[in-house]
Design an enzyme around this catalytic site. Structure first.
Site, PDB file in Angstrom:
ATOM      1  N   SER A 194       0.788  -1.227   0.000  1.00 21.19           N
ATOM      2  CA  SER A 194       0.000   0.000   0.000  1.00 21.19           C
ATOM      3  C   SER A 194       0.821   1.278   0.000  1.00 21.19           C
ATOM      4  CB  SER A 194      -0.939   0.013   1.207  1.00 21.19           C
ATOM      5  OG  SER A 194      -0.201   0.002   2.414  1.00 21.19           O
ATOM      6  N   HIS A 222      -5.206  -4.493  -1.679  1.00 21.44           N
ATOM      7  CA  HIS A 222      -5.077  -3.393  -2.632  1.00 21.44           C
ATOM      8  C   HIS A 222      -5.083  -3.880  -4.075  1.00 21.44           C
ATOM      9  CE1 HIS A 222      -4.323  -0.130   0.273  1.00 21.44           C
ATOM     10  NE2 HIS A 222      -3.829  -1.099   1.017  1.00 21.44           N
ATOM     11  N   LYS A 252     -11.948  -1.182  -0.142  1.00 21.97           N
ATOM     12  CA  LYS A 252     -11.126  -0.363  -1.046  1.00 21.97           C
ATOM     13  C   LYS A 252     -11.812  -0.307  -2.412  1.00 21.97           C
ATOM     14  CE  LYS A 252      -7.035  -1.128   1.725  1.00 21.97           C
ATOM     15  NZ  LYS A 252      -7.719  -1.788   2.850  1.00 21.97           N
TER      16      LYS A 252
END
Length: 402
Positions: A194, A222, A252
């Site tokens: 990240s 991610h 996310k």
């Protein structure tokens, strides 16, 4: 009586002196742009009069304010309820949860999937439930992986970041120990990191794991939703049959809240019964589960991923052409600054120009690697990308970086 409490004022003062104190900055909506308020403390937030472009969120596909996702959440709240009301093992399991997990398993190419109340809970719960004897962990793994390792009785062996050769050498050294034949080994890595934007060499890691008989757990927090057919790096590299445990988040790219683990039927049965963060937590809220399902459907069956990667390429090319050092090879574009004061000044310069991309400093990243973490969204248009680049150019010149 002697005070055996805590000197919290001293702790806060120490954070301020080291310029490490962070504060909340409320925004009116979660999207590619919004109105921000300065840290309100105990007061009500007062929003700024100027709208700012957001280039710092993990809402990569920009689906948090997508009408279809919002409608799915509203429908689930109206028909199922606003909350699960209990642990999934009591009365908190609903058809909405089952539908989400079916879609996740299909996307990740596994027999089953299980949703958790957060990605943090998914990592900690899975690692502790497995109870490995030895864990091999990338040095830049997420804090939830680190804490999962700490909460087990396992010995944790850290290998160099994204370095399969370093991992193989650690595995080989451990294999030479007398106890190795009776040990269970787990390799854990993020797929997309990240703060660095780097992508783990999963094929090489799979080869090392198979050579020494270790299991592999990949955190796709991610990456979920952004790669092949809405999957992650595991799907992009066709490694579904070589990775025993796939973990990810719903908070996310999938525009919701929560986490998940995907794998074999036996793995999910073990987690349902032994993962304390699952067993002793109220189930994921039905609206969150429904929102994630709809977002995953959109990620799989629209051009939203292509639009994200186009923005990523445009922004990276522009930043590099100015002379900025842009790290990584994913949708996360860390602009390396080095000096802490310069990084803060650059972030402040961007903010003055109504672009939100905060400075990332130690202890989040190593000393001397201060940076601006830039993350475009699929919903940014070309004018937004140009505005961001112009802000970087002007702010970089003001700070003396260009």
């Amino acid at each position: 009586m002697e005070d055996r409490g805590f000197d919290l004022e001293e702790r806060v003062d120490a954070l301020e002196e080291s310029t490490l104190k962070r504060s909340l900055s409320p925004v009116d909506r979660v999207a590619e742009r919004g109105y921000f308020a300065p840290p309100p403390g105990s007061e009500l937030p007062v929003l700024s009069a100027d709208e700012a472009l957001v280039f710092a969120a993990n809402n990569y596909l920009g689906l948090t304010d997508d009408q279809r996702v919002q409608d799915a959440a509203r429908q689930a709240a109206a028909t199922v309820g606003t909350g699960a009301g209990a642990s999934r093992l009591v009365t908190g399991d609903t058809m909405v949860h089952q539908d989400l997990e079916r879609l996740l398993a299909e996307t990740k190419g596994t027999e089953r999937a299980l949703s958790f109340s957060s990605g943090y809970a998914a990592n900690v719960g899975t690692i502790t439930a497995l109870e490995p004897d030895v864990i091999f962990s990338d040095e830049y793994n997420h804090a939830s992986i680190v804490d999962g390792c700490r909460l087990t009785a396992a010995e944790t062996v850290v290998y160099d970041h994204c370095d399969a050769t370093s991992l193989r050498s650690k595995l080989a050294a451990r294999a030479e120990s007398a106890a190795a034949s009776d040990e269970s080994w787990l390799i854990v890595t993020d797929s997309v990191f990240s703060m660095d934007g780097t992508v783990a060499p999963l094929t090489e890691i799979c080869e090392a794991a198979e050579e020494f008989g270790a299991w592999l757990m990949v955190d796709e927090a991610h990456a979920t939703g952004l790669y092949a057919n809405g999957g992650g790096v595991v799907q992009a590299e066709g490694l579904e049959d070589r990775v025993q445990i796939q973990m990810g988040t719903l908070s996310k790219a999938l525009a919701s809240q929560g986490g998940y683990v995907a794998g074999s039927d036996e793995l999910i049965e073990c987690l349902v019964n032994d993962a304390r963060s699952f067993v002793f937590s109220t189930g994921l809220a039905p609206p969150a589960a429904a929102a994630a399902s709809e977002a995953l459907h959109i990620a799989r069956h629209s051009d939203v991923r292509e639009r994200l990667w186009q923005n990523v390429a445009h922004l990276r090319d522009g930043l590099e052409s100015m002379g900025f050092d842009v790290l990584g090879d994913s949708q996360i574009l860390p602009v390396l600054v080095g000096d802490r004061d310069d990084a803060v000044a650059l972030a402040d310069g961007l903010r003055i120009r109504d672009v939100v991309a905060p400075a990332i400093r130690p202890p989040t990243v190593p000393e001397g690697t201060n940076r601006i973490r830039v993350a475009p969204l699929a919903t940014h248009d070309q004018d937004d990308i140009v505005t961001c680049l112009e802000a970087f150019k002007d702010a970089g010149e003001d700070v003396g970086l260009l």
